[in-house]
Design a protein around this motif. Structure first.
Motif, mmCIF file in Angstrom:
data_model
loop_
_atom_site.group_PDB
_atom_site.id
_atom_site.type_symbol
_atom_site.label_atom_id
_atom_site.label_comp_id
_atom_site.label_asym_id
_atom_site.label_seq_id
_atom_site.Cartn_x
_atom_site.Cartn_y
_atom_site.Cartn_z
ATOM 1 N N GLU A 131 -14.055 -17.368 -43.808
ATOM 2 C CA GLU A 131 -14.280 -16.947 -45.183
ATOM 3 C C GLU A 131 -14.439 -15.428 -45.261
ATOM 4 O O GLU A 131 -13.841 -14.770 -46.121
ATOM 5 N N ALA A 132 -15.234 -14.872 -44.356
ATOM 6 C CA ALA A 132 -15.469 -13.425 -44.358
ATOM 7 C C ALA A 132 -14.175 -12.668 -44.089
ATOM 8 O O ALA A 132 -13.903 -11.632 -44.723
ATOM 9 N N GLU A 133 -13.361 -13.153 -43.157
ATOM 10 C CA GLU A 133 -12.085 -12.500 -42.878
ATOM 11 C C GLU A 133 -11.192 -12.487 -44.117
ATOM 12 O O GLU A 133 -10.565 -11.475 -44.449
ATOM 13 N N LEU A 134 -11.148 -13.623 -44.797
ATOM 14 C CA LEU A 134 -10.277 -13.713 -45.965
ATOM 15 C C LEU A 134 -10.767 -12.782 -47.073
ATOM 16 O O LEU A 134 -9.976 -12.060 -47.687
ATOM 17 N N TYR A 135 -12.076 -12.765 -47.326
ATOM 18 C CA TYR A 135 -12.595 -11.903 -48.401
ATOM 19 C C TYR A 135 -12.435 -10.427 -48.064
ATOM 20 O O TYR A 135 -12.159 -9.608 -48.950
ATOM 21 N N ALA A 136 -12.612 -10.068 -46.795
ATOM 22 C CA ALA A 136 -12.421 -8.672 -46.405
ATOM 23 C C ALA A 136 -10.962 -8.270 -46.590
ATOM 24 O O ALA A 136 -10.652 -7.173 -47.094
ATOM 25 N N ALA A 137 -10.044 -9.157 -46.188
ATOM 26 C CA ALA A 137 -8.620 -8.849 -46.306
ATOM 27 C C ALA A 137 -8.193 -8.751 -47.771
ATOM 28 O O ALA A 137 -7.388 -7.887 -48.143
ATOM 29 N N VAL A 138 -8.741 -9.615 -48.608
ATOM 30 C CA VAL A 138 -8.322 -9.606 -50.010
ATOM 31 C C VAL A 138 -8.847 -8.362 -50.724
ATOM 32 O O VAL A 138 -8.204 -7.848 -51.652
ATOM 33 N N GLN A 139 -9.982 -7.830 -50.291
ATOM 34 C CA GLN A 139 -10.455 -6.577 -50.872
ATOM 35 C C GLN A 139 -9.521 -5.421 -50.514
ATOM 36 O O GLN A 139 -9.242 -4.554 -51.347
ATOM 37 N N GLU A 140 -9.020 -5.417 -49.295
ATOM 38 C CA GLU A 140 -8.039 -4.394 -48.910
ATOM 39 C C GLU A 140 -6.789 -4.512 -49.770
ATOM 40 O O GLU A 140 -6.236 -3.502 -50.240
ATOM 41 N N ALA A 142 -6.586 -5.804 -52.801
ATOM 42 C CA ALA A 142 -6.890 -5.407 -54.176
ATOM 43 C C ALA A 142 -6.910 -3.890 -54.321
ATOM 44 O O ALA A 142 -6.423 -3.344 -55.318
ATOM 45 N N ARG A 143 -7.473 -3.213 -53.338
ATOM 46 C CA ARG A 143 -7.505 -1.745 -53.399
ATOM 47 C C ARG A 143 -6.102 -1.162 -53.264
ATOM 48 O O ARG A 143 -5.739 -0.210 -53.955
ATOM 49 N N ALA A 144 -5.311 -1.729 -52.361
ATOM 50 C CA ALA A 144 -3.951 -1.227 -52.169
ATOM 51 C C ALA A 144 -3.107 -1.408 -53.429
ATOM 52 O O ALA A 144 -2.256 -0.562 -53.741
ATOM 53 N N GLU A 145 -3.348 -2.507 -54.156
ATOM 54 C CA GLU A 145 -2.583 -2.784 -55.379
ATOM 55 C C GLU A 145 -3.220 -2.174 -56.618
ATOM 56 O O GLU A 145 -2.715 -2.361 -57.720
ATOM 57 N N ARG A 146 -4.345 -1.485 -56.424
ATOM 58 C CA ARG A 146 -5.070 -0.828 -57.510
ATOM 59 C C ARG A 146 -5.467 -1.817 -58.599
ATOM 60 O O ARG A 146 -5.363 -1.551 -59.802
#
Length: 386
Positions: A131-140, A142-146
């Motif tokens: 779960e933590a891996e997925l949430y960390a990756a999705v934040q990256e 989201a930031r990359a896609e602004r």
């Protein structure tokens, strides 16, 4: 001992890009029925949850080599329609501050305000770690896609610690649910109420028979005889009554459910002289019944309560279900033995100022929700100590 392969996040524009068997191997009792592949695929293939309607699938999948180890249904959203966690004031505040709120990313099941696991994890895996891996990756991502932020809607309480550790702010909601406290019959349930309320409920329960209306539930193979077009017309008969009502689901969605998802569907129908007058299209997990879409062609006193509340409760007792969630809202449920239960969502806004403002709002809202629970519980009409 060999070192496990690292995991890789793949974001997919359709659930059909994941083999059904691989996705469903991750689904457990806390996720069924709405996280099952067929349900999610039917939303897309029926034209219900598609980009043209503001839902852009961006399903999150975590792979170790060729093995799917975690997944979450996710969508880019152009608006907040069909989410049932209402954040339009946040969008308005962002707009006034010159900030872009849409698109945003939501981890949810479209049009489905039902609690369940938002992140599916393969058996044998370290669940919190995945779960933590997925949430960390999705934040990256989201930031990359602004994007303006990431929102996790209706997760289980067990998922909150990982979400909070990843920086998400938790929001509380309330739904009115029926919980089975070991009832053997409907009379056992009615016995919990004080006499005035109990007499009221019994009058309402007698109404269909006095009106010449038969209420019954169809499930499994019996659903083959249900007219999908009639189900859809009943669905729109409700949403079209309200200025804010929207036809989120297409006729093809109901046809697909009746054809491909019968093991999870239940159809409560009310007939008078053989004529269909009302119905409720529900879904069932292994231990929980979910009330979803109600409609009527004829208005009769207390018919809604019987089709949507009393009959499913009686069926739930007979089948030994643990819980019945009749859907979002409806304070009339309180006086009929449906108790207030907390629901959750989690939010991470990527603009620091907006994030601070939202967290401040959530703190006040949380206090109001927690403070209201005792009063809502008192309105159920249960006898003291019952």
């Amino acid at each position: 001992m060999s070192t496990p392969l690292p995991t890789t996040l793949r974001i997919l524009p359709s659930i059909t890009e994941v083999p059904r068997a691989a996705w469903d191997a991750l689904v457990d009792d806390t996720a069924a029925p709405f996280l099952e592949w067929t349900f999610l695929a039917s939303l897309e293939e029926s034209g219900s949850a598609v980009p043209e309607r503001g839902w852009h699938p961006r399903h999150l999948t975590l792979w170790r080599g060729s093995r799917l180890v975690a997944a979450a249904p996710a969508y880019l959203k152009d608006d907040s329609n069909g989410e049932f966690v209402f954040d339009s004031p946040w969008a308005t505040a962002a707009e006034r501050a010159g900030l872009r709120y849409y698109p945003k990313l939501v981890l949810t099941v479209p049009f489905t305000p039902a609690t369940g696991r938002r992140v599916l994890v393969a058996p044998g895996e370290d669940r919190p770690a995945r779960e933590a891996e997925l949430y960390a990756a999705v934040q990256e991502y989201a930031r990359a896609e602004r994007l303006s932020g990431v929102h996790v809607l209706f997760p289980t309480e067990a998922e909150l610690p990982v979400l909070e550790a990843q920086g998400f702010a938790v929001r509380l909601g309330v739904q009115y649910q029926w919980h089975n406290d070991g009832y053997r019959t409907l009379e056992d349930f009615l016995a919990r109420f004080h006499s005035r309320r109990r007499n009221q409920l019994r009058r309402e329960l007698r109404a269909p028979a006095q009106q010449g209306i038969e209420v019954r539930t169809l499930r499994g193979d019996a659903l083959a005889d249900v007219d999908a077009d009639a189900v859809y017309r009943l669905y729109v008969s409700t949403v079209d009554k309200y200025p804010w009502g929207q036809r989120f689901l297409t006729p093809d969605f109901f046809a697909r459910m009746l054809a491909r998802f019968r093991h999870r569907c239940e159809w409560v129908e009310a007939r008078r002289e053989g004529r269909l007058v009302a119905g409720a299209f529900n879904f069932a997990g292994p231990h929980v019944l979910y009330g979803r879409y109600w409609g009527c062609f004829e208005e009769h006193p207390f018919l809604h309560f019987n089709v949507c509340l009393y009959h499913p409760v009686e069926q739930g007792i007979a089948r030994g279900l643990k819980r019945f969630e009749p859907g979002h809202g409806g304070e009339h449920k309180l006086t009929r033995g449906f108790e207030p239960r907390l629901t959750y969502s989690a939010h991470l806004l990527l603009h620091p100022g907006l994030d601070r403002a939202v967290r401040g709002f959530l703190a006040h809202e949380r206090a109001a929700v927690q403070g209201g629970l005792p009063q809502w519980r008192a309105e159920t009409g249960f006898k003291e100590g019952a």
